[in-house]
Design an enzyme around this catalytic site. Sequence first.
Site, short mmCIF file in Angstrom:
data_model
loop_
_atom_site.label_atom_id
_atom_site.label_comp_id
_atom_site.label_asym_id
_atom_site.label_seq_id
_atom_site.Cartn_x
_atom_site.Cartn_y
_atom_site.Cartn_z
N GLU A 1 0.85 -1.19 0.00
CA GLU A 1 0.00 0.00 0.00
C GLU A 1 0.88 1.24 0.00
O GLU A 1 1.46 1.62 1.03
CB GLU A 1 -0.94 0.04 1.21
N ASP B 1 2.43 -14.22 12.98
CA ASP B 1 1.33 -14.87 12.28
C ASP B 1 0.34 -13.77 11.84
O ASP B 1 -0.33 -13.17 12.68
CB ASP B 1 0.64 -15.88 13.21
N LYS C 1 -7.62 -15.02 16.29
CA LYS C 1 -7.80 -14.75 14.87
C LYS C 1 -9.25 -14.43 14.48
O LYS C 1 -9.68 -14.73 13.36
CB LYS C 1 -7.27 -15.91 14.02
N HIS D 1 -2.68 10.11 -1.00
CA HIS D 1 -2.77 8.83 -1.73
C HIS D 1 -2.51 9.03 -3.21
O HIS D 1 -1.92 8.18 -3.87
CB HIS D 1 -4.13 8.17 -1.50
P1 NAP Z 1 6.16 -22.85 18.33
O1 NAP Z 1 7.08 -22.38 17.30
O2 NAP Z 1 5.28 -23.99 18.02
O3 NAP Z 1 6.92 -23.24 19.71
C1 NAP Z 1 7.70 -22.32 20.37
C2 NAP Z 1 8.43 -23.04 21.48
O4 NAP Z 1 9.63 -22.35 21.75
C3 NAP Z 1 7.73 -23.05 22.79
O5 NAP Z 1 6.78 -24.07 22.89
C4 NAP Z 1 8.87 -23.18 23.79
O6 NAP Z 1 9.09 -24.53 24.17
C5 NAP Z 1 10.09 -22.74 23.01
N1 NAP Z 1 10.78 -21.59 23.62
C6 NAP Z 1 12.11 -21.42 23.64
N2 NAP Z 1 12.45 -20.26 24.22
C7 NAP Z 1 11.28 -19.68 24.61
C8 NAP Z 1 10.98 -18.46 25.27
N3 NAP Z 1 11.92 -17.58 25.66
N4 NAP Z 1 9.69 -18.17 25.50
C9 NAP Z 1 8.72 -19.02 25.13
N5 NAP Z 1 8.95 -20.19 24.50
C10 NAP Z 1 10.22 -20.53 24.23
O7 NAP Z 1 5.39 -21.58 18.73
P2 NAP Z 1 4.07 -21.29 19.54
O8 NAP Z 1 4.34 -19.92 19.99
O9 NAP Z 1 3.66 -22.27 20.54
O10 NAP Z 1 2.98 -21.33 18.42
C11 NAP Z 1 2.98 -20.31 17.47
C12 NAP Z 1 2.65 -20.88 16.16
O11 NAP Z 1 1.42 -21.61 16.28
C13 NAP Z 1 2.42 -19.81 15.16
O12 NAP Z 1 3.17 -20.10 14.01
C14 NAP Z 1 0.95 -19.91 14.87
O13 NAP Z 1 0.67 -19.66 13.56
C15 NAP Z 1 0.62 -21.32 15.20
N6 NAP Z 1 -0.77 -21.51 15.59
C16 NAP Z 1 -1.11 -22.65 16.20
C17 NAP Z 1 -2.43 -22.83 16.57
C18 NAP Z 1 -2.82 -24.06 17.31
O14 NAP Z 1 -3.94 -24.12 17.79
N7 NAP Z 1 -1.96 -25.05 17.43
C19 NAP Z 1 -3.37 -21.90 16.33
C20 NAP Z 1 -2.99 -20.76 15.75
C21 NAP Z 1 -1.68 -20.58 15.39
P3 NAP Z 1 8.46 -25.08 25.53
O15 NAP Z 1 6.99 -25.17 25.29
O16 NAP Z 1 9.08 -26.42 25.75
O17 NAP Z 1 8.78 -24.12 26.62
#
Ligand code: NAP
Length: 413
Positions: A110, A313, A239, A404
């Site tokens: 944009e 995301d 979302k 714009h």
């Molecule tokens: P993730 O990439 O799946 O996991 C991130 C992991 O990083 C955490 O679980 C944690 O492990 C680890 N970690 C390392 N250092 C950390 C710190 N300083 N703080 C927090 N965690 C740390 O990410 P997520 O955040 O759980 O999930 C995000 C993703 O999920 C996005 O890409 C999103 O699009 C997607 N998503 C999933 C759903 C669903 O329902 N499953 C829905 C919407 C979106 P530990 O847990 O062992 O601590």
Amino acid sequence: MNELTELEVEDESARDAGSAPADNTIELVPRFKDQGYAADLVSRRRQWLEEQTDCRLDHVGACSIPSERMRGNIENPIGASQVPLGVAGPLLINGEHAQGTFYVPLATTEGVLVRSYERGMVTLTRAGGVVSRLALDENRICPVFVFEDVVEAHEFTQFIKDNLPVMRAEAEATTRHGKLIDIDCHQIGREVIANFRYFTGDAHGMNMIAKATDQACKWITQHSRARHFYSLSGYSSEKRASGVLLSGGKGKQVTAGALIPRNLVRTHLHTTPEQLCDMWHRTMIAQLSANVVGYNGQFANGLAAMFIACGQDVANVVNSSVGVTDFEVTERGDLYSSVTLPSLTVATVGGGTALGTARECLEMLGCAGAGQAPKLAEIVAATLLAGELSMGAAIASGEYVAAHETYGRNPPE
Ligand code: NAP
């Protein structure tokens, strides 16, 4: 013979249940060995698609992210989308976590967006900067439990209170960083929505808390009268926009504000505090008439541009953009402006935050990695304040269309 011979095919029951033609001419996307993340397999998948669609995908293929790094972020990779990236600043922030002058990466198509945010940022910086504070930092997931009748559902609320320590232990056994803060119950008829509230560290946390809550829910179904449960009820407003987001709990609740001297409003924004406030009042009534949730001018613009740039995301723009912008004339005739984002979901680890350009943009902000998510939240809020000021001023002064026309048109050749 085409690439399909090398596919890991769908399981037999899925194929049999479908209405695939008997001659089996459906062309499934090639998956290849080990799901096909190796660079040569990504390239072969892209070539397969070029043949299928009779088009060239040179730009899609010109991707600098190592394809193996895409595992966990995308399936069937063929390359990368490219969105132009600009920078806006300087933006002086006096936050609790973000302190100093920032140059903010914004990815968008944009025209005028970056110039508009830049104008707001320069104004705010000349005015002495933005103050920003984080009030709440949690994420939630809300399974729904089903009971025999209203009485059983009612008693479940007490069961959850009595057994919170056990469920906390079950949930936290699955994650090093996730902490279960509390579980709030909302009974509706013979159902109970259980709002599991977590601290998720620097991660967005949905994968983390989905796994943790699943573990706790298995314990609940074994030890309570719940007949069954669905892990996602929709109450969390992940979302999706909803009124419940305004009271926070879906991500970070962050506020940014600034006092802008009257003369700066005139010289940099080409309007007056009174004109801006009149515009704010009229457009607020219009948004109320449209049943808009919250009130703001263009949160979604800045959020989408920062989210794309910083590997967030992008679908979370929907919940994150529910918030409030406020303009006031002070007793001395200056402008006080603020933004409040009750449900901002941002991360500096996990998701797409480590990928190529996203990592570089987070580093540009000093926000890459552990311990940086609160800082990113404050920078996002300050950035949105700049956008609200600039857009509000353009509407108040009548310069919106001209801006714009100058920057934002790109008609087909
Ligand atoms: P993730 O990439 O799946 O996991 C991130 C992991 O990083 C955490 O679980 C944690 O492990 C680890 N970690 C390392 N250092 C950390 C710190 N300083 N703080 C927090 N965690 C740390 O990410 P997520 O955040 O759980 O999930 C995000 C993703 O999920 C996005 O890409 C999103 O699009 C997607 N998503 C999933 C759903 C669903 O329902 N499953 C829905 C919407 C979106 P530990 O847990 O062992 O601590």
